[in-house]
Write an enzyme that holds these catalytic residues in place. Structure first.
Site, PDB file in Angstrom:
ATOM      1  N   ASP A   1      32.504  -0.245  12.504  1.00 54.79           N
ATOM      2  CA  ASP A   1      32.868  -0.680  13.851  1.00 54.79           C
ATOM      3  C   ASP A   1      34.347  -0.371  14.100  1.00 54.79           C
ATOM      4  O   ASP A   1      35.219  -0.987  13.506  1.00 54.79           O
ATOM      5  CB  ASP A   1      32.624  -2.189  13.999  1.00 54.79           C
TER       6      ASP A   1
ATOM      7  N   TYR B   1      42.049   0.513  18.389  1.00 53.69           N
ATOM      8  CA  TYR B   1      42.508   0.339  17.004  1.00 53.69           C
ATOM      9  C   TYR B   1      43.321   1.548  16.516  1.00 53.69           C
ATOM     10  O   TYR B   1      43.992   1.462  15.491  1.00 53.69           O
ATOM     11  CB  TYR B   1      41.340   0.109  16.035  1.00 53.69           C
TER      12      TYR B   1
ATOM     13  N   LYS C   1      34.641   1.849  21.065  1.00 53.23           N
ATOM     14  CA  LYS C   1      34.737   1.044  22.297  1.00 53.23           C
ATOM     15  C   LYS C   1      35.776   1.651  23.236  1.00 53.23           C
ATOM     16  O   LYS C   1      36.815   2.148  22.776  1.00 53.23           O
ATOM     17  CB  LYS C   1      35.163  -0.399  21.973  1.00 53.23           C
TER      18      LYS C   1
ATOM     19  N   HIS D   1      35.035  -2.468  25.906  1.00 51.36           N
ATOM     20  CA  HIS D   1      35.687  -3.406  24.976  1.00 51.36           C
ATOM     21  C   HIS D   1      35.897  -4.793  25.601  1.00 51.36           C
ATOM     22  O   HIS D   1      35.657  -5.809  24.955  1.00 51.36           O
ATOM     23  CB  HIS D   1      37.029  -2.806  24.530  1.00 51.36           C
TER      24      HIS D   1
HETATM   25  N1  LIG Z   1      35.399  -6.588  20.285  1.00 51.32           N
HETATM   26  C1  LIG Z   1      36.509  -7.241  20.052  1.00 51.32           C
HETATM   27  O1  LIG Z   1      37.235  -7.645  20.964  1.00 51.32           O
HETATM   28  C2  LIG Z   1      36.904  -7.495  18.627  1.00 51.32           C
HETATM   29  C3  LIG Z   1      37.966  -8.370  18.343  1.00 51.32           C
HETATM   30  C4  LIG Z   1      38.278  -8.585  16.992  1.00 51.32           C
HETATM   31  C5  LIG Z   1      37.538  -7.963  15.995  1.00 51.32           C
HETATM   32  N2  LIG Z   1      36.522  -7.098  16.318  1.00 51.32           N
HETATM   33  C6  LIG Z   1      35.709  -6.416  15.274  1.00 51.32           C
HETATM   34  O2  LIG Z   1      35.255  -7.377  14.323  1.00 51.32           O
HETATM   35  C7  LIG Z   1      35.695  -6.979  13.017  1.00 51.32           C
HETATM   36  C8  LIG Z   1      35.923  -8.187  12.138  1.00 51.32           C
HETATM   37  O3  LIG Z   1      36.816  -9.112  12.747  1.00 51.32           O
HETATM   38  P1  LIG Z   1      38.332  -9.329  12.255  1.00 51.32           P
HETATM   39  O4  LIG Z   1      38.834  -8.106  11.622  1.00 51.32           O
HETATM   40  O5  LIG Z   1      39.081  -9.848  13.448  1.00 51.32           O
HETATM   41  O6  LIG Z   1      38.260 -10.553  11.259  1.00 51.32           O
HETATM   42  P2  LIG Z   1      37.346 -11.031  10.008  1.00 51.32           P
HETATM   43  O7  LIG Z   1      36.440  -9.950   9.557  1.00 51.32           O
HETATM   44  O8  LIG Z   1      36.769 -12.352  10.420  1.00 51.32           O
HETATM   45  O9  LIG Z   1      38.457 -11.340   8.906  1.00 51.32           O
HETATM   46  C9  LIG Z   1      39.284 -10.343   8.365  1.00 51.32           C
HETATM   47  C10 LIG Z   1      40.363 -11.041   7.530  1.00 51.32           C
HETATM   48  O10 LIG Z   1      39.743 -11.803   6.480  1.00 51.32           O
HETATM   49  C11 LIG Z   1      40.183 -11.326   5.220  1.00 51.32           C
HETATM   50  N3  LIG Z   1      38.989 -11.265   4.351  1.00 51.32           N
HETATM   51  C12 LIG Z   1      37.954 -10.384   4.445  1.00 51.32           C
HETATM   52  N4  LIG Z   1      37.036 -10.631   3.512  1.00 51.32           N
HETATM   53  C13 LIG Z   1      37.469 -11.686   2.795  1.00 51.32           C
HETATM   54  C14 LIG Z   1      36.961 -12.373   1.680  1.00 51.32           C
HETATM   55  N5  LIG Z   1      35.814 -12.032   1.134  1.00 51.32           N
HETATM   56  N6  LIG Z   1      37.678 -13.433   1.190  1.00 51.32           N
HETATM   57  C15 LIG Z   1      38.859 -13.783   1.760  1.00 51.32           C
HETATM   58  N7  LIG Z   1      39.386 -13.160   2.816  1.00 51.32           N
HETATM   59  C16 LIG Z   1      38.711 -12.105   3.337  1.00 51.32           C
HETATM   60  C17 LIG Z   1      40.796  -9.962   5.447  1.00 51.32           C
HETATM   61  O11 LIG Z   1      41.874  -9.746   4.540  1.00 51.32           O
HETATM   62  P3  LIG Z   1      42.195  -8.323   3.809  1.00 51.32           P
HETATM   63  O12 LIG Z   1      41.895  -7.211   4.775  1.00 51.32           O
HETATM   64  O13 LIG Z   1      43.648  -8.463   3.504  1.00 51.32           O
HETATM   65  O14 LIG Z   1      41.342  -8.281   2.569  1.00 51.32           O
HETATM   66  C18 LIG Z   1      41.315 -10.095   6.870  1.00 51.32           C
HETATM   67  O15 LIG Z   1      42.579 -10.718   6.871  1.00 51.32           O
HETATM   68  C19 LIG Z   1      36.972  -6.180  13.325  1.00 51.32           C
HETATM   69  O16 LIG Z   1      37.415  -5.416  12.233  1.00 51.32           O
HETATM   70  C20 LIG Z   1      36.511  -5.364  14.502  1.00 51.32           C
HETATM   71  O17 LIG Z   1      35.672  -4.306  14.073  1.00 51.32           O
HETATM   72  C21 LIG Z   1      36.206  -6.870  17.622  1.00 51.32           C
END
Ligand SMILES: NC(=O)c1ccc[n+]([C@@H]2O[C@H](COP(=O)([O-])OP(=O)(O)OC[C@H]3O[C@@H](n4cnc5c(N)ncnc54)[C@H](OP(=O)(O)O)[C@@H]3O)[C@@H](O)[C@H]2O)c1
Length: 281
Positions: free
Chosen positions: A45, A50, A75, A108
């Site tokens: 994704d 990004y 997106k 998005h």
């Molecule tokens: N459509 C939208 O508006 C929107 C907005 C936000 C996100 N997204 C999408 O959703 C995806 C995921 O959301 P997100 O990146 O915001 O947050 P997330 O996946 O909820 O969390 C990512 C964070 O958690 C840490 N982490 C990951 N796995 C872990 C584990 N097993 N144990 C402990 N910590 C862990 C990562 O650290 P490290 O990387 O340092 O390991 C990072 O800091 C994004 O990458 C993007 O593709 C979309």
């Protein structure tokens, strides 16, 4: 390690678990995606916002996997809602990825306070990309119920997915329920609330008892509720850990204990889509 496929309303399918690349530095993206593909992820994704589509494409090409083996989402960025801008931006996405098609392309953000509130003409432009096969499926992100209702009234094709903020502290229950009713698959962004839910005593208690990590417990909760997730990590052990969700199951009482953590609107960590009006320069 078999990741389930979710059926979409356009007859296509999407792997329920993927890898998110938000906030991964463009220079580190190819390496992170390569680690994910080697671990077994088959769904990535990304987004124009990004700035790392190129790294995603590089890693997919270098993997030796067939194009049909990896599901790729991108997106439309907020500055490109006007139809001609959207067409040019979509061309740039395919160029950056160096691919002939994406599997899923999303608006998005709805940006209801910009573009005279017109996201319908933007959506109709995405319908063109689907018709010409360069986007196999199309969908939206951060759409509220009234935005989805407007598409239902005014568009030919309904979104295959709505990607929304959704985690134990902010379960976005009404939008998720509306999607389920209408056949729009829900994708959860920030599925572990960027780590904020991992210290919750309810989560750590279940994790300790099952011998799993807190992240695995929360991701498994999403999986059992039928939601599509793509946790982000740049840490190889976490990338592998977040995929290891299919050899255990949460009891209904544990699912209920996590569902009980919902804080409603107070639990939202990102912007409210009704007011969000950010256009990157
Ligand atoms: N459509 C939208 O508006 C929107 C907005 C936000 C996100 N997204 C999408 O959703 C995806 C995921 O959301 P997100 O990146 O915001 O947050 P997330 O996946 O909820 O969390 C990512 C964070 O958690 C840490 N982490 C990951 N796995 C872990 C584990 N097993 N144990 C402990 N910590 C862990 C990562 O650290 P490290 O990387 O340092 O390991 C990072 O800091 C994004 O990458 C993007 O593709 C979309």
């Amino acid at each position: 390690m078999t990741v389930p496929q979710i059926s979409l309303n356009d007859g296509r399918t999407i792997p329920q678990l993927g890898f998110g690349v938000y906030q991964i530095d463009p220079g580190e993206t190819a390496a992170a995606v390569t680690t994910a593909l080697e671990a077994g992820y088959r769904h990535i994704d990304t987004a124009q916002m990004y700035g790392n589509e190129r790294g995603v494409g590089e890693a997919v090409r270098a993997s030796g996997l067939g194009r049909d083996e990896v599901f790729i989402t991108s997106k439309l960025n907020n500055g490109f809602h006007e139809p001609d801008e959207a067409r040019r931006a979509f061309d740039r996405t395919l160029t950056a990825l160096a691919l002939e098609h994406v599997d899923l392309f999303l608006i998005h953000w709805p940006l209801p306070t910009l573009y005279d509130g017109d996201f319908v003409s933007t959506w109709k432009t995405l319908e063109e990309f689907r018709a010409d096969g360069r986007a196999r499926s199309i969908g939206v992100s951060n759409f509220q119920i009234e935005h989805l209702q407007r598409l239902e009234a005014e568009a030919d094709v309904q979104p295959a997915v709505n990607q929304i903020e959704l985690h134990p502290y902010f379960q976005n229950a009404d939008v998720r329920a509306y999607g389920a009713e209408q056949g729009i698959a829900t994708e959860a962004w920030s599925p572990i609330a960027q780590g904020a839910v991992l210290d919750d005593p309810a989560v750590t208690e279940i994790a300790g008892r099952l011998g799993r990590s807190p992240a695995q417990v929360v991701l498994r909760w999403h999986i059992q509720r039928g939601t599509i997730v793509f946790p982000k990590s740049v840490t190889p052990e976490r990338i592998r850990e977040n995929l290891a969700l299919f050899d255990f199951e949460l009891e209904p009482a544990d699912v209920a204990a996590i569902t009980a953590l919902d804080r409603g609107e107070r639990g939202r960590t990102g912007p409210n889509p009704d007011r969000f009006a950010y256009v990157p320069s």
